[in-house]
Design a protein around this motif. Structure first.
Motif, mmCIF file in Angstrom:
data_model
loop_
_atom_site.group_PDB
_atom_site.id
_atom_site.type_symbol
_atom_site.label_atom_id
_atom_site.label_comp_id
_atom_site.label_asym_id
_atom_site.label_seq_id
_atom_site.Cartn_x
_atom_site.Cartn_y
_atom_site.Cartn_z
ATOM 1 N N LYS A 142 0.814 -1.217 0.000
ATOM 2 C CA LYS A 142 0.000 0.000 0.000
ATOM 3 C C LYS A 142 0.847 1.267 0.000
ATOM 4 O O LYS A 142 0.305 2.373 -0.024
ATOM 5 N N GLY A 143 2.172 1.111 0.121
ATOM 6 C CA GLY A 143 3.037 2.288 0.153
ATOM 7 C C GLY A 143 2.824 3.161 1.379
ATOM 8 O O GLY A 143 2.911 4.384 1.317
ATOM 9 N N LEU A 144 2.539 2.525 2.508
ATOM 10 C CA LEU A 144 2.288 3.286 3.742
ATOM 11 C C LEU A 144 3.395 3.030 4.776
ATOM 12 O O LEU A 144 4.063 2.002 4.729
ATOM 13 N N THR A 145 3.562 3.988 5.690
ATOM 14 C CA THR A 145 4.573 3.829 6.738
ATOM 15 C C THR A 145 3.918 3.743 8.110
ATOM 16 O O THR A 145 2.825 4.264 8.326
ATOM 17 N N LEU A 146 4.632 3.085 9.029
ATOM 18 C CA LEU A 146 4.110 2.813 10.368
ATOM 19 C C LEU A 146 5.072 3.353 11.415
ATOM 20 O O LEU A 146 6.289 3.327 11.227
ATOM 21 N N ALA A 147 4.515 3.836 12.514
ATOM 22 C CA ALA A 147 5.325 4.195 13.689
ATOM 23 C C ALA A 147 4.741 3.488 14.905
ATOM 24 O O ALA A 147 3.593 3.035 14.873
ATOM 25 N N THR A 148 5.539 3.376 15.963
ATOM 26 C CA THR A 148 5.077 2.680 17.165
ATOM 27 C C THR A 148 5.303 3.532 18.410
ATOM 28 O O THR A 148 6.243 4.323 18.463
ATOM 29 N N ALA A 149 4.437 3.358 19.390
ATOM 30 C CA ALA A 149 4.615 3.969 20.709
ATOM 31 C C ALA A 149 4.345 2.876 21.720
ATOM 32 O O ALA A 149 3.222 2.377 21.814
ATOM 33 N N GLU A 150 5.381 2.467 22.417
ATOM 34 C CA GLU A 150 5.252 1.285 23.269
ATOM 35 C C GLU A 150 5.500 1.614 24.722
ATOM 36 O O GLU A 150 6.514 2.203 25.065
ATOM 37 N N SER A 151 4.588 1.173 25.565
ATOM 38 C CA SER A 151 4.876 1.240 26.990
ATOM 39 C C SER A 151 5.229 -0.164 27.478
ATOM 40 O O SER A 151 6.390 -0.557 27.423
ATOM 41 N N CYS A 152 4.251 -0.981 27.838
ATOM 42 C CA CYS A 152 4.586 -2.260 28.476
ATOM 43 C C CYS A 152 5.360 -3.215 27.564
ATOM 44 O O CYS A 152 6.080 -4.075 28.051
ATOM 45 N N THR A 153 5.218 -3.087 26.254
ATOM 46 C CA THR A 153 5.953 -3.990 25.363
ATOM 47 C C THR A 153 7.416 -3.559 25.200
ATOM 48 O O THR A 153 8.237 -4.348 24.715
ATOM 49 N N GLY A 154 7.742 -2.329 25.589
ATOM 50 C CA GLY A 154 9.138 -1.896 25.756
ATOM 51 C C GLY A 154 10.044 -2.043 24.547
ATOM 52 O O GLY A 154 11.262 -2.205 24.718
ATOM 53 N N ILE A 185 0.569 5.728 9.690
ATOM 54 C CA ILE A 185 -0.175 4.971 10.698
ATOM 55 C C ILE A 185 0.706 4.879 11.946
ATOM 56 O O ILE A 185 1.925 4.735 11.835
ATOM 57 N N ALA A 186 0.092 4.951 13.106
ATOM 58 C CA ALA A 186 0.855 4.694 14.338
ATOM 59 C C ALA A 186 0.038 3.770 15.217
ATOM 60 O O ALA A 186 -1.193 3.838 15.251
ATOM 61 N N VAL A 187 0.742 2.896 15.915
ATOM 62 C CA VAL A 187 0.077 1.963 16.807
ATOM 63 C C VAL A 187 0.725 2.074 18.183
ATOM 64 O O VAL A 187 1.935 2.313 18.285
#
Lengths: 418, 418
Positions: free
Chosen positions: A268-280, A346-348
């Motif tokens: 899809k030509g999309l990029t992802l970012a992450t913000a993690e607390s408990c998964t560290g 996208i961010a998760v």
């Protein structure tokens, strides 16, 4: 059908220090070749017992695959005993010595004298180069019986087996076994099995359900004279399962959900970012496990503390106070913050209580909130309660949280986010 | 010392469908009791081969522990064959039948006729109740040889073993074995082994070297009548090894380097931040694997792209252009950036080429720069070349990079950073 025995050599296995994953790997690969493994034996680094085990194995098997005990130390004796058993002399193998020397040179180290014995190999055997370590493997043959010797560390054994032992063993392979794994997420093993209940008794292809750590898969296995024929037998059953399980399937023969996510992002030509607390960092780690993920993943924030949530991701300090770090608004703001900091499409995010200790509130261990935010304005937050606490829960909860975050991205990319 | 053999019964293990974790669990528990496991054997659900395997095991062992094959289906034959082998008759065991019936009732199910055969148990054996499933286990004895039969599923086998088989086996437990693992980083297995060469032949305590993924450890194992006695035998050898290997040792009986780092950070009351490029979150993941790490770790930046290095960590755009992302100045600026963003006392960074693909420059796969910056003004950058490329290199390089970063923190905390 050729009969094979796997002999794992290593006192550390008998002491339970390591799980014998080599035997499993070899069994799977040998089954694919139509070579029948009827016994697996583990024996310690003990010459006398190894000799006896070889004697028993050579009576009941055509092929013996010995793993472990090829190292440089005095208790590494597999090669010496196997060669003695088949009356084979070991001589210096110059190519192996050269590649060992350059291996050490490449690391800026000097090769020790100990290592030289690893280059002593059977005079009329076949040598298997070690592309990931120092100990070469080898194969010897006598009176139609074959012994293959492979190093114990899985990262050396696996590529050596696939690249060098498989071609050597191809002479024994007549029938071809083909397996396809239909991987699902978000459906339990028993519900999945119920949906395909009538298919579980078929013989060729066979259909078997497996479950591990929050995922369930169906393996469809067909046997035939060649790969095309086997695929032809398997395909109608795969199609039937696909239509029954629908959106729960994240991929067929995908190694894992992160690989499926990276592939879909690329498509899809999309990029992802992450913000993690408990998964560290575990989500970032799993995405970047996938080679080539850099084209779709550029930024992750491990916001383990509230300060990082506030200062780097812009989470509202009041919301943290009122709702706590493990809450719906904080998860949503973490995802939105990561979207802004990264400039990704996208961010998760994940915030939760992995355990075994609680976070000092009355929220249960195993609770988490997972959020996805996207440039198109999508913001969703899912609540997850694994129900796991106590010993071992930490690893499980972190893994399942990370998998659910990846699955949320997968559903978004498939336009199946509800 | 009693000699034990573990026989795992199940075609699914020979096909590689499952990893044999039962054998590992049993080995660990038996070692704790001072019962010596010298062989582990896996055989399929095949009466003739199981009979032969029992014959071999009873020649070389005092105790046989068979797991698997106690289920209700016709191919579950372990109990029948073992009893036949020892000439024991099976009779209906009413208690077991009752508890099976109430097990099914509790689940709202009707017990099938098939299950009844699970309540047929050896007349003069010892029955092990199954608190987590239907198949009871049992033990039979003849001429001083013992066979214990346990169900295959780990969640049934483990509690049954601990609650019922351990008391049964306590008659064999006289000696106690104590092992201590001396864990090192930064020294190869063969160099380590050379430094303690003269200790490797001692019998009690024994000293054995092991290596995996860039780490090497020495296991010191002592046997005595009780734990205190065993510890007393092991201690002088541990002291001798400690003095010879010095700063290479990151801990004794620590499970891994991240646990050692978290512990040392806590002791010193210091906090750590991370900036990861090629490791993509793996360092953060490993630190947060350790329960309680939140008191010393609050922030990590996964700067997989140049944009994140520039925008979040403040890496100089010109340095990225001139030296490339995998370079000494970029590594240093990443660590300094993480120090600033996080407010932590120490920050560690990694930038490298994990492979298998190169980064488009002439820098080799396996090259990385690892940097540590601290509030006290310390800034160091280390260059690392793993020498690994090709299949499997990615996981290895990332793991070794993360371990080296953790080791850099460890050395800083030990005041051993050069």
């Amino acid at each position: 059908m050729a009969i094979c025995e796997i002999i794992s050599v290593g006192t550390e296995i008998l002491l339970g220090d390591i799980v014998n994953t080599d035997a499993q790997f070899l069994s799977v690969e040998l089954a694919k070749m139509g070579i029948s493994v009827l016994h697996q034996t583990t024996v310690g680094d003990n010459p006398e017992r190894l000799r006896k085990v070889l004697g028993i194995a050579s009576e009941r098997s055509d092929i013996i695959i010995a793993s472990g005990g090829l190292g440089p130390t005095p208790d590494d004796l597999t090669k010496e005993i196997c060669c003695e058993f088949f009356n084979k002399e070991c001589v210096l193998h110059q190519d192996s010595l050269n590649s060992m020397e350059s291996y050490f040179k490449g690391k800026g180290l000097v090769m020790s004298e100990n290592n030289k014995k690893q280059a002593l190999l059977p005079a009329d055997g076949v040598v298997f180069p070690n592309d990931n370590g120092t100990a070469p493997g080898c194969a010897i043959e006598k009176d139609g019986k074959h012994i293959l010797m492979l190093p114990g560390p899985p990262r050396e054994l696996k590529p050596m087996f696939l690249n060098y032992a498989v071609p050597y063993l191809s002479r024994f392979s007549d029938k071809v076994i083909v397996s396809h794994n239909i991987r699902t997420f978000g459906i339990g093993e028993s519900v999945m099995a119920q949906k395909v209940d009538d298919l579980l008794n078929s013989a060729n292809p066979s259909v078997a359900p497996y479950a591990k750590e929050g995922e369930a898969l169906l393996r469809v296995t067909a046997m035939a004279d060649n790969k095309q024929e086997a695929d032809k037998i398997a395909q109608p059953v795969i199609d039937e399962i696909t239509s029954r399980l629908g959106e729960f399937i994240y991929g067929i023969d995908e190694p894992n959900i992160e690989t499926a996510v990276v592939k879909k992002l690329k498509e899809k030509g999309l990029t992802l970012a992450t913000a993690e607390s408990c998964t560290g960092g575990l989500i970032g780690k799993r995405i970047t496990d996938v080679s080539g993920s850099s084209s779709v993943y550029g930024c992750g924030i491990i916001s383990y503390s509230n300060e990082t949530k506030i200062n780097v991701l812009g989470v509202d300090e009041n919301d943290l106070k009122i709702h706590g770090a493990v809450s719906e608004p904080v998860a949503g703001q973490m995802a939105l913050g990561a979207l802004k900091v990264s400039g990704a499409d996208i961010a998760v995010s994940v915030t939760g209580i992995a355990g075994p200790e609680s976070d000092g509130t009355d929220k249960p261990v195993g609770l988490s909130f997972i959020s996805l935010a996207a440039k198109d304005g999508t913001v969703v937050v899912k609540k997850l309660l694994t129900g796991k606490n106590g010993p071992g829960c930490r690893d499980y909860n972190r893994l399942v949280n990370a998998s659910n975050a990846l699955n949320l991205v997968r559903l978004y990319l498939d336009n199946n986010l509800q």
